[in-house]
Write an enzyme that holds these catalytic residues in place. Structure first.
Site, PDB file in Angstrom:
ATOM      1  N   GLU A  53      -6.700  -7.910  -0.985  1.00 26.83           N
ATOM      2  CA  GLU A  53      -7.158  -7.772   0.397  1.00 26.83           C
ATOM      3  C   GLU A  53      -8.605  -7.299   0.422  1.00 26.83           C
ATOM      4  O   GLU A  53      -9.001  -6.429  -0.354  1.00 26.83           O
ATOM      5  CB  GLU A  53      -6.326  -6.749   1.174  1.00 26.83           C
ATOM      6  CG  GLU A  53      -4.929  -7.161   1.536  1.00 26.83           C
ATOM      7  CD  GLU A  53      -4.263  -6.128   2.427  1.00 26.83           C
ATOM      8  OE1 GLU A  53      -4.977  -5.388   3.151  1.00 26.83           O
ATOM      9  OE2 GLU A  53      -3.022  -6.029   2.401  1.00 26.83           O
ATOM     10  N   GLU A  72       0.821  -1.215   0.000  1.00 26.32           N
ATOM     11  CA  GLU A  72       0.000   0.000   0.000  1.00 26.32           C
ATOM     12  C   GLU A  72       0.859   1.270   0.000  1.00 26.32           C
ATOM     13  O   GLU A  72       0.822   2.090   0.911  1.00 26.32           O
ATOM     14  CB  GLU A  72      -0.953  -0.010   1.198  1.00 26.32           C
ATOM     15  CG  GLU A  72      -1.962  -1.129   1.135  1.00 26.32           C
ATOM     16  CD  GLU A  72      -2.927  -1.177   2.297  1.00 26.32           C
ATOM     17  OE1 GLU A  72      -3.980  -1.836   2.160  1.00 26.32           O
ATOM     18  OE2 GLU A  72      -2.646  -0.560   3.349  1.00 26.32           O
TER      19      GLU A  72
END
Length: 705
Positions: free
Chosen positions: A348, A195
């Site tokens: 995710e 991320e």
């Protein structure tokens, strides 16, 4: 982990021009891109799905558990149908407990267990969160905020992307990791970092920023011209005077901040590429990805996506948000589009509640399955979660997992097992495309520039506009690709531009040529305002699009928030808008709606213009949803585009075609009946369906003729 926004990134000099190279027809790939692979032959999702079908699994953090637990985990994974797990995302301190040391023994055993069980591994480079010893011994690797305060270790993401010490340590670790596991039977995918979105305003970052600016603007004269430094006596006479946009007494130069945003994204991209290149050199047959976060503002994903072998995304919708199914569909379409229409990986999501909202609502029964299949319907060839086993300690101990604290004998884990089984029944969907004839334009630099301080209203937001224009298309079952403004549009019958505040001359000319060549274009308000430096284009707006839109304006007029903006269609039917109005005049366009009160009464609110062989629409306000849905219907009729069904699906039902399979997903809490044009088989149940299908609450069917 997780999908909540983090800070934007900063660091090494990177690419400077800000423009992605995009093939004709589909972003990043072209209309004839082979499903599962890129047109340049690089690896893709097909590398993973061949022999496995759709992927199912999640983040696995065995370092948080005693070793005897690992064997239990693997057995439970096999029972649940897990075939891919992400390992090592935050394991830097475990692998390198002190500078230069290496402890791979535990990871050897974990990967060995997974390989024996036939479970593939997405092996992460653990560089997103350095161990405390790095910051303690080298404080210059720690990030500095815009006020000059150093941020410390004790959380995650505590690194300055411009730090040469951080870069050296990270690449040394990645090199050793790649060399140790090259050829390992479990290794199927590399996951670089996590991320990306880190930022640092330190002096090292300042020097890197200056180098980036030299590449972009050449010399100080070019910089001063681009930044408009005659305003407020901001002229720079020495490169040493140029710093990141740090905290200042009042508004900071908006072009300085725009270039800073470009630099931040490019700097992190340069770091990603450095790790990726190490991995490719040592494991050329293993694809490489990193996890995006959808409409995440700090990272220009159009520039990043071509650097990946396959695109992956983290997605955490809020179950308390009534529009989360629409937001999810928009996010999934963006992720698919970033890969040029090729299959992608949902890396995710949450099995139930997250831990990081102020009030964390769990998912209703069946929601786990529904959200996962929504991603599959929109092009995902894998559906994974954070995480496999819920953590007992640390900041995410209340985040849900596939295996909850209460153990395998739970409703949630039973849903996980059932969903793993049904994903195997959808194996034939892997690699199939989601064809679209509608393009939705989104541009990160325009977003950065448009939402700077000092604009007419902070109530006109780019993501809100994207969602508003996307929602009527979703409700009609119309497939959409997202594209940058530089994309070739000839493969699309309708192109929707909710907002394009910043636009280059070249992109404006391409949009004009698209309409004159037969395309249908819809442009939302406050578009065509600024050039690529963020300088306002003088003259009547939107200056570069005036001719194709057949209209021009002279004043932006944010409306009082305490009352609606009242408008009417040409036949007198009233509708309401909000927040925003513009003083316009028609210059060849037909006013199809007007404002009906106040100083703008009788002036155009929506215009339609025939230009060449096509049609262009301009919308000078923010219509409420029903009115925007009406406008969307008219534009679709102009373009000759229909949805996945003969008519609009029932409320709360999503309809999308992936290859020959029609997915129908009921996001509502009531039963819905959907007429069908032809008999079909539900791949999820094997049932034969004719005439119509009845969907229960949160039910899904995948119909193949």
């Amino acid at each position: 982990m997780t999908g909540r926004p983090t800070a934007p990134g900063d660091g090494q000099p990177g690419l400077a021009d800000g423009r992605p190279e995009v093939a004709e027809g589909r972003p990043g790939g072209g209309p004839d891109a082979r499903p599962g692979s890129a047109p340049d032959g690089r690896l893709g999702m097909h590398t993973l799905t061949a022999g496995r079908g759709l992927l199912f699994g999640g983040d696995y953090n065995p370092e948080q558990w005693p070793e005897p637990v690992w064997a239990e985990d693997v057995e439970l994974m096999r029972a649940a149908g897990v075939n891919l797990v992400t390992v090592g995302v935050f394991s830097w301190a475990r692998i390198e407990p002190e500078p230069g040391a290496r402890d791979f023994g535990w990871l050897d055993r974990v990967l060995g267990l997974l390989a024996e069980a036939g479970i593939a591994v997405d092996l992460a480079t653990p560089t997103a969160s350095p161990p405390p010893w790095l910051g303690h011994r080298n404080p210059g690797t720690l990030p500095v905020d815009e006020s000059g305060h150093r941020l410390w270790y004790g959380a995650r993401n505590q690194f300055c992307p411009s730090s040469p010490v951080y870069r050296e340590r990270a690449l040394a670790l990645v090199t050793d990791l790649a060399e140790r596991y090259a050829g390992h039977p479990a290794l199927a995918l590399w996951h670089v970092g996590n991320e990306y979105g880190q930022i640092c305003h330190c002096d090292v970052s300042a020097e890197a920023f200056r180098a980036w600016l030299r590449e972009r603007h050449g010399d100080l004269a070019g910089l001063n011209e681009a930044w408009g430094t005659t305003f407020w006596s901001q002229r720079y006479g020495d490169w040493a005077e140029v710093v990141p946009p740090r905290r200042a007494p009042y508004l900071v130069n908006p072009t300085q901040k725009l270039d800073w945003a470009r630099f931040c994204s490019d700097a992190l991209l340069a770091h990603y590429r450095a790790e990726r290149d190490v991995l490719r050199a040592r494991t050329p047959g293993v694809p490489v990805t990193t996890n995006f976060m959808g409409l995440f503002k700090p990272v220009d994903s159009w520039r990043w996506a071509p650097e990946e072998d396959l695109v992956s995304n983290d997605w955490y919708p809020d179950p308390a948000d009534p529009l989360f199914p629409v937001r999810a569909a928009l996010t999934h379409d963006l992720t698919r589009s970033l890969g040029g229409g090729r299959p992608w990986l949902l890396l995710e999501q949450a099995a139930s509640a997250v831990n990081w909202r102020p009030h964390n609502v769990p998912k209703a029964a069946g929601q786990l399955r529904l959200e996962s299949l929504q991603a599959v319907a929109r092009g995902a060839d894998g559906s994974c979660y954070f995480q496999w086993r819920a953590s007992r300690f640390g900041a995410e101990r209340f985040h849900s997992a596939m295996l909850p604290h209460a153990g395998p004998g739970t409703r949630l884990h039973a849903e996980v097992r059932a969903h793993g089984a049904e994903l195997r029944r959808l194996a034939e969907v892997a690699g199939q495309p989601v064809p679209a004839r509608v393009a939705l334009v989104h541009d990160w630099p325009s977003w950065w520039a448009m939402e700077e301080a000092g604009r007419p209203s902070d109530r006109l937001g780019v993501p809100d506009q994207l969602l508003a224009y996307y929602r009527p298309l979703w409700e009609r079952g119309v497939a959409v690709d997202l594209v940058p403004p530089s994309a070739g549009l000839s493969g699309y019958a309708l192109t929707v531009v909710p907002n394009l505040y910043l636009v280059s001359d070249e992109d404006a000319e391409a949009l004009t040529a698209y309409v004159r060549g037969g395309g249908v274009l819809v442009v939302g308000p406050f578009s065509g305002v600024a050039d690529p430096n963020g300088h306002i284009r003088t003259g009547r707006f939107p200056a570069p699009l005036r001719d194709v839109l057949g209209a021009s304006g002279e004043e932006w007029r944010p409306a009082p928030e305490d009352r609606p903006v009242r408008c009417a269609w040409a036949d007198g039917t009233p509708f309401e808008a909000r927040t925003w109005t513009e003083l316009l005049r028609a210059e060849g366009a037909e006013p199809v709606a007007v404002f009906t009160e106040g100083e703008l009464a009788g002036s155009p609110a929506v215009l339609r213009h025939r230009a060449g062989a096509g049609v262009a629409w301009y919308v000078a306000t923010l219509p409420h949803h029903d009115a925007l849905a009406e406008l969307t219907g008219r534009a679709l009729a102009d373009a000759g585009v229909s949805g996945a069904l003969p008519g609009p699906p029932p409320p709360a039902v999503e309809a999308v075609r992936r290859g020959p399979v029609l997915f129908l997903l009921n996001h509502g809490d009531r039963e819905a009946r959907v007429p069908l044009a032809e008999p079909a088989e539900d791949l999820l149940t094997g049932a034969r369906v004719e005439g119509a299908v009845t969907l229960g609450a949160r039910a899904v069917v995948a119909l193949r003729p």
